[in-house]
Write a protein that holds these residues in place. Structure first.
Motif, PDB file in Angstrom:
ATOM      1  N   ALA A  39      22.718 -52.802  34.420  1.00 28.31           N
ATOM      2  CA  ALA A  39      22.598 -51.507  35.104  1.00 28.31           C
ATOM      3  C   ALA A  39      23.472 -50.453  34.416  1.00 28.31           C
ATOM      4  CB  ALA A  39      22.986 -51.656  36.574  1.00 28.31           C
ATOM      5  N   ALA A  40      24.675 -50.852  34.032  1.00 21.49           N
ATOM      6  CA  ALA A  40      25.579 -49.917  33.353  1.00 21.49           C
ATOM      7  C   ALA A  40      24.985 -49.471  32.020  1.00 21.49           C
ATOM      8  CB  ALA A  40      26.937 -50.573  33.144  1.00 21.49           C
ATOM      9  N   LYS A  41      24.363 -50.394  31.289  1.00 20.65           N
ATOM     10  CA  LYS A  41      23.752 -50.027  30.002  1.00 20.65           C
ATOM     11  C   LYS A  41      22.600 -49.043  30.206  1.00 20.65           C
ATOM     12  CE  LYS A  41      24.996 -54.167  27.364  1.00 20.65           C
ATOM     13  NZ  LYS A  41      24.493 -55.407  26.693  1.00 20.65           N
ATOM     14  N   GLU A  42      21.815 -49.253  31.251  1.00 20.35           N
ATOM     15  CA  GLU A  42      20.726 -48.317  31.528  1.00 20.35           C
ATOM     16  C   GLU A  42      21.272 -46.946  31.913  1.00 20.35           C
ATOM     17  OE1 GLU A  42      17.324 -51.530  32.996  1.00 20.35           O
ATOM     18  OE2 GLU A  42      17.784 -49.766  34.222  1.00 20.35           O
ATOM     19  N   LEU A  43      22.320 -46.933  32.704  1.00 17.60           N
ATOM     20  CA  LEU A  43      22.941 -45.660  33.075  1.00 17.60           C
ATOM     21  C   LEU A  43      23.550 -44.982  31.851  1.00 17.60           C
ATOM     22  CD1 LEU A  43      23.921 -43.551  35.077  1.00 17.60           C
ATOM     23  CD2 LEU A  43      25.839 -45.067  35.657  1.00 17.60           C
ATOM     24  N   GLN A  44      24.184 -45.755  30.980  1.00 19.59           N
ATOM     25  CA  GLN A  44      24.791 -45.190  29.778  1.00 19.59           C
ATOM     26  C   GLN A  44      23.739 -44.624  28.835  1.00 19.59           C
ATOM     27  OE1 GLN A  44      27.149 -48.469  28.351  1.00 19.59           O
ATOM     28  NE2 GLN A  44      28.606 -48.312  30.041  1.00 19.59           N
ATOM     29  N   ALA A  45      22.581 -45.274  28.769  1.00 21.10           N
ATOM     30  CA  ALA A  45      21.487 -44.744  27.954  1.00 21.10           C
ATOM     31  C   ALA A  45      21.038 -43.386  28.490  1.00 21.10           C
ATOM     32  CB  ALA A  45      20.314 -45.731  27.943  1.00 21.10           C
ATOM     33  N   TYR A  46      20.997 -43.260  29.809  1.00 14.73           N
ATOM     34  CA  TYR A  46      20.645 -41.981  30.423  1.00 14.73           C
ATOM     35  C   TYR A  46      21.706 -40.923  30.111  1.00 14.73           C
ATOM     36  CZ  TYR A  46      20.559 -38.459  34.109  1.00 14.73           C
ATOM     37  OH  TYR A  46      20.591 -37.277  34.790  1.00 14.73           O
ATOM     38  N   LEU A  47      22.964 -41.306  30.243  1.00 13.56           N
ATOM     39  CA  LEU A  47      24.044 -40.347  29.972  1.00 13.56           C
ATOM     40  C   LEU A  47      23.998 -39.858  28.521  1.00 13.56           C
ATOM     41  CD1 LEU A  47      27.033 -42.104  31.823  1.00 13.56           C
ATOM     42  CD2 LEU A  47      25.774 -40.076  32.563  1.00 13.56           C
ATOM     43  N   SER A  48      23.579 -40.722  27.623  1.00 11.89           N
ATOM     44  CA  SER A  48      23.542 -40.363  26.209  1.00 11.89           C
ATOM     45  C   SER A  48      22.372 -39.456  25.859  1.00 11.89           C
ATOM     46  CB  SER A  48      23.456 -41.630  25.345  1.00 11.89           C
ATOM     47  OG  SER A  48      24.585 -42.448  25.530  1.00 11.89           O
ATOM     48  N   SER A  49      21.326 -39.475  26.669  1.00 13.12           N
ATOM     49  CA  SER A  49      20.095 -38.765  26.298  1.00 13.12           C
ATOM     50  C   SER A  49      19.722 -37.607  27.217  1.00 13.12           C
ATOM     51  CB  SER A  49      18.924 -39.756  26.246  1.00 13.12           C
ATOM     52  OG  SER A  49      18.719 -40.343  27.534  1.00 13.12           O
ATOM     53  N   GLN A  50      20.286 -37.536  28.417  1.00  9.43           N
ATOM     54  CA  GLN A  50      19.829 -36.550  29.399  1.00  9.43           C
ATOM     55  C   GLN A  50      20.153 -35.119  28.956  1.00  9.43           C
ATOM     56  OE1 GLN A  50      21.591 -34.397  31.667  1.00  9.43           O
ATOM     57  NE2 GLN A  50      23.499 -34.829  30.542  1.00  9.43           N
ATOM     58  N   THR A  51      19.332 -34.180  29.409  1.00 14.03           N
ATOM     59  CA  THR A  51      19.544 -32.749  29.123  1.00 14.03           C
ATOM     60  C   THR A  51      19.493 -31.925  30.405  1.00 14.03           C
ATOM     61  OG1 THR A  51      17.163 -32.499  28.691  1.00 14.03           O
ATOM     62  CG2 THR A  51      18.604 -32.929  26.784  1.00 14.03           C
ATOM     63  N   ASP A  52      19.589 -32.598  31.560  1.00 14.22           N
ATOM     64  CA  ASP A  52      19.473 -31.894  32.844  1.00 14.22           C
ATOM     65  C   ASP A  52      20.728 -31.108  33.198  1.00 14.22           C
ATOM     66  OD1 ASP A  52      16.951 -33.054  33.146  1.00 14.22           O
ATOM     67  OD2 ASP A  52      17.802 -34.838  34.086  1.00 14.22           O
ATOM     68  N   TRP A  53      21.870 -31.537  32.709  1.00 12.54           N
ATOM     69  CA  TRP A  53      23.127 -30.877  33.023  1.00 12.54           C
ATOM     70  C   TRP A  53      24.070 -31.031  31.839  1.00 12.54           C
ATOM     71  CZ3 TRP A  53      26.339 -35.035  32.714  1.00 12.54           C
ATOM     72  CH2 TRP A  53      25.818 -36.285  33.068  1.00 12.54           C
ATOM     73  N   GLN A  54      25.107 -30.198  31.821  1.00 14.47           N
ATOM     74  CA  GLN A  54      26.041 -30.182  30.696  1.00 14.47           C
ATOM     75  C   GLN A  54      27.448 -30.547  31.189  1.00 14.47           C
ATOM     76  OE1 GLN A  54      25.239 -29.635  27.418  1.00 14.47           O
ATOM     77  NE2 GLN A  54      23.098 -29.592  28.110  1.00 14.47           N
ATOM     78  N   HIS A  55      28.046 -31.516  30.522  1.00 13.49           N
ATOM     79  CA  HIS A  55      29.436 -31.902  30.822  1.00 13.49           C
ATOM     80  C   HIS A  55      30.058 -32.409  29.532  1.00 13.49           C
ATOM     81  CE1 HIS A  55      32.662 -33.433  33.579  1.00 13.49           C
ATOM     82  NE2 HIS A  55      32.886 -34.223  32.535  1.00 13.49           N
ATOM     83  N   ASN A  56      31.223 -31.884  29.193  1.00 17.50           N
ATOM     84  CA  ASN A  56      31.870 -32.265  27.938  1.00 17.50           C
ATOM     85  C   ASN A  56      32.733 -33.508  28.161  1.00 17.50           C
ATOM     86  OD1 ASN A  56      32.907 -32.433  25.388  1.00 17.50           O
ATOM     87  ND2 ASN A  56      34.222 -30.626  25.570  1.00 17.50           N
ATOM     88  N   PHE A  57      32.203 -34.664  27.783  1.00 17.22           N
ATOM     89  CA  PHE A  57      32.939 -35.917  27.909  1.00 17.22           C
ATOM     90  C   PHE A  57      33.904 -36.147  26.744  1.00 17.22           C
ATOM     91  CE2 PHE A  57      29.023 -36.799  30.354  1.00 17.22           C
ATOM     92  CZ  PHE A  57      29.582 -37.199  31.553  1.00 17.22           C
ATOM     93  N   GLY A  58      33.873 -35.273  25.744  1.00 18.58           N
ATOM     94  CA  GLY A  58      34.754 -35.450  24.589  1.00 18.58           C
ATOM     95  C   GLY A  58      34.193 -36.389  23.552  1.00 18.58           C
ATOM     96  N   LEU A  59      32.871 -36.606  23.585  1.00 19.64           N
ATOM     97  CA  LEU A  59      32.252 -37.515  22.632  1.00 19.64           C
ATOM     98  C   LEU A  59      31.656 -36.786  21.433  1.00 19.64           C
ATOM     99  CD1 LEU A  59      30.465 -39.891  25.181  1.00 19.64           C
ATOM    100  CD2 LEU A  59      32.637 -40.263  23.984  1.00 19.64           C
TER     101      LEU A  59
END
Length: 560
Positions: A39-59
């Motif tokens: 589940a975490a890997k699926e969520l992380q894949a979403y975090l890496s690809s989504q364009t719905d919102w902007q947040h600077n994680f420092g990556l």
């Protein structure tokens, strides 16, 4: 990927081969269940690809307002028997509380119709008034004027007192001369005259004091009016802030599987300081469980991971799983997980069971031992087995506290044991005076640049998540470490570490922190990732014998 109205997410990958967890996760210390990892890997894949919102994680390359974030996944079963998971983030994400696909907060103070905004605006207005008053030219001018008047008054009064003292000396001399030269009648007249001079000088002193007291009182009264107004505003703001805080705490109501609701005020009533810490209830774990209980979902397992750059104060590794924090979450989760069968708390089991302490040196004054990894130096809150307990059994006639210094439970290596009070006192002084030479060896998860260096990062305990340590330049204690590369391979670095101070977790934090070596020690479950053990070993110890004074050197190789 997600829809706000339905936070339950079915797995994209096949899960038929996975076994379900037998019991719910012990949330403060765990190995994530494979389904939670998926589940975490699926969520992380979403975090890496989504364009719905902007947040600077420092990556990326943007260094402005970097905020890494803790995310959580909760494995659940719905009423139809389907397995899926919920996702949550701690605090706010992209300056929002509500984002599609993530469970909502326990209470959303950011809504327009929330009482929080109106009452917070009133508090903010008081703050603005306070700032204006405290920064006003009138206040600073009055304080400067008062200080100047008090100094001028002191100077003139001191000068007048000096004049009085000098006049007293002159009159005394005149009396002495007159007693030898003048008649009794003339002497009496002189004494009257000199007495009048003395009274006149004292009256002048009183007049000067009255003059300055009047000027000072006038300015002091004006200043007092302003300072009273400031203190009144501070008290009013404190009262309103406390009332808003209590009202806010009352809105954070948490469910458990029995449907029992308790708010933060009730939950923390029996906590040590009876006050919920800042941010209580905003972490991912309570949000996930709240949504599950409120929507008839059965929680099966939980996992939380860090996404993004590490904060400046603490050590968080990107994508690494972490347990829930103790200070904010433990009282809440104790209520929310009431009645749910959980995995055993691994912190209650004795990791030293079956392990043997090797004694490398022994005489009538001291012993030197090789402490195994995962072995307490002194008895803990729940576990009594320790180096102290074993040495007490091994040396029943020894006097004094036995333990001279400590190693972290997870660290292996050399410890010196004092077998008498006198030896203990002498050895302790050597450690306090830093005449003991200590060398550790550590294996790091990466390649260290350079051959040697030093790290100076002050440390203090994380009050919300003991025993973790934070880097804190305001309240932290000085911590200094020297390091030198011993060896490298393609993926690891072996270091010699020379602690110049002895702070809790010093070497672990100095290696893992972004301003240290930015590479965790292998097996560091607090500041890195778990392995078979923490790859940190106290390899060399050089000290003076407590009785003979002879300089002794002890070494023992690490097992890793």
């Amino acid at each position: 990927m997600y829809q706000a109205q339905h936070c339950f997410t079915a797995f994209k990958s096949p899960i038929d081969s996975y076994q379900l967890p037998e019991r719910f996760t012990f949330p403060f210390y765990y190995e994530p269940h494979p389904l939670c990892v998926l589940a975490a890997k699926e969520l992380q894949a979403y975090l890496s690809s989504q364009t719905d919102w902007q947040h600077n994680f420092g990556l990326g390359k943007d260094t402005n307002k970097i905020i890494g974030k803790m995310f959580g996944v909760l494995l659940v079963r719905n009423n139809g028997g389907e397995l899926g998971y919920l996702a949550a983030f701690s605090g706010k994400l992209a300056e929002q509380n509500l984002i599609d696909g993530f469970v909502p907060p326990i209470f959303d103070m950011l809504t327009k119709d929330s009482f929080f905004h109106a009452e917070q605006q009133g508090i903010n207005q008081l703050t603005r008034e306070l700032t204006e008053l405290e920064g006003s030219s009138e206040l600073s001018e009055l304080r400067e004027r008062l200080a100047t008047l008090e100094q001028e008054a002191d100077d003139e009064l001191e000068a007048m007192r000096a004049t009085i003292i000098e006049g007293r000396k002159v009159r005394k001399l005149k009396r002495a001369q007159a007693e030898a030269e003048l008649s009794q009648q003339s002497l009496a007249g002189l004494n009257v005259q000199l007495g009048k001079e003395s009274v006149a000088e004292k009256n002048r002193l009183k007049a000067i004091k009255r003059h300055w007291d009047g000027l000072i009182a006038e300015v002091s009264d004006s200043l007092q009016l302003l300072e009273t107004e400031i203190e009144s505003l501070k008290a009013q703001r404190a009262t309103q802030s406390n009332a808003l805080q209590q009202k806010l705490f009352a809105q954070y109501r948490f469910l458990n599987q029995a449907g029992e609701l308790r708010d933060l005020n009730q939950i923390f009533k029996d906590a040590p300081n009876q006050q919920p810490p800042a941010g209580a209830g905003e972490c991912a774990a309570p949000k996930l469980l709240q949504y599950a209980f409120a929507h008839g979902l059965t929680p099966l397992a939980i996992a939380e991971f860090w996404w993004g750059a590490s904060p400046k104060s603490e050590v968080k590794q990107h994508k690494q799983f972490y347990g829930a924090c103790h200070g904010k979450c433990q009282p809440i989760l104790n209520h929310m997980l009431k009645g749910i069968e959980m995995d055993d708390n691994p912190l209650l089991s004795n990791p030293a069971e079956g392990k043997v302490i090797d004694i490398l040196y022994q005489d009538e004054a001291m012993a030197v031992i090789n402490k195994p990894a995962e072995f307490l130096s002194v008895p803990g809150k729940n576990i009594s087995d320790s180096v102290y307990a074993r040495m007490k059994q091994r040396f029943p006639t020894a006097t004094g506290p036995l333990i001279v210094h400590r190693l972290d439970m997870s660290t292996s290596g050399l410890m010196v044991i004092a077998l008498s009070k006198e030896a203990n006192r002498t050895l302790v002084q050597q450690f306090i005076g830093r005449t003991v030479e200590k060398r550790y060896v550590a294996k790091l998860a990466g390649i260290v640049a350079g051959e040697q260096g030093e790290i100076s990062l002050p440390l203090r305990v994380d009050l919300d998540d003991r025993p973790r340590q934070l880097v804190c330049f305001e309240h932290g204690k000085h911590a200094h470490t020297l390091w030198q590369v011993k060896a490298r391979d393609d993926n690891h670095t072996w270091l010699y570490l020379y602690p110049q101070t002895g702070r809790t977790h010093q070497l672990r934090v100095h290696c893992a922190h972004i301003d240290g070596l930015d590479l965790p020690i292998i097996g560091d479950d607090l500041y890195g990732a778990r392995a078979n053990r923490l790859h940190l070993h106290a390899e060399r110890l050089v000290l003076n014998h407590p009785i003979t004074g002879e300089r002794l050197t002890f070494e023992v190789d690490a097992e890793f």
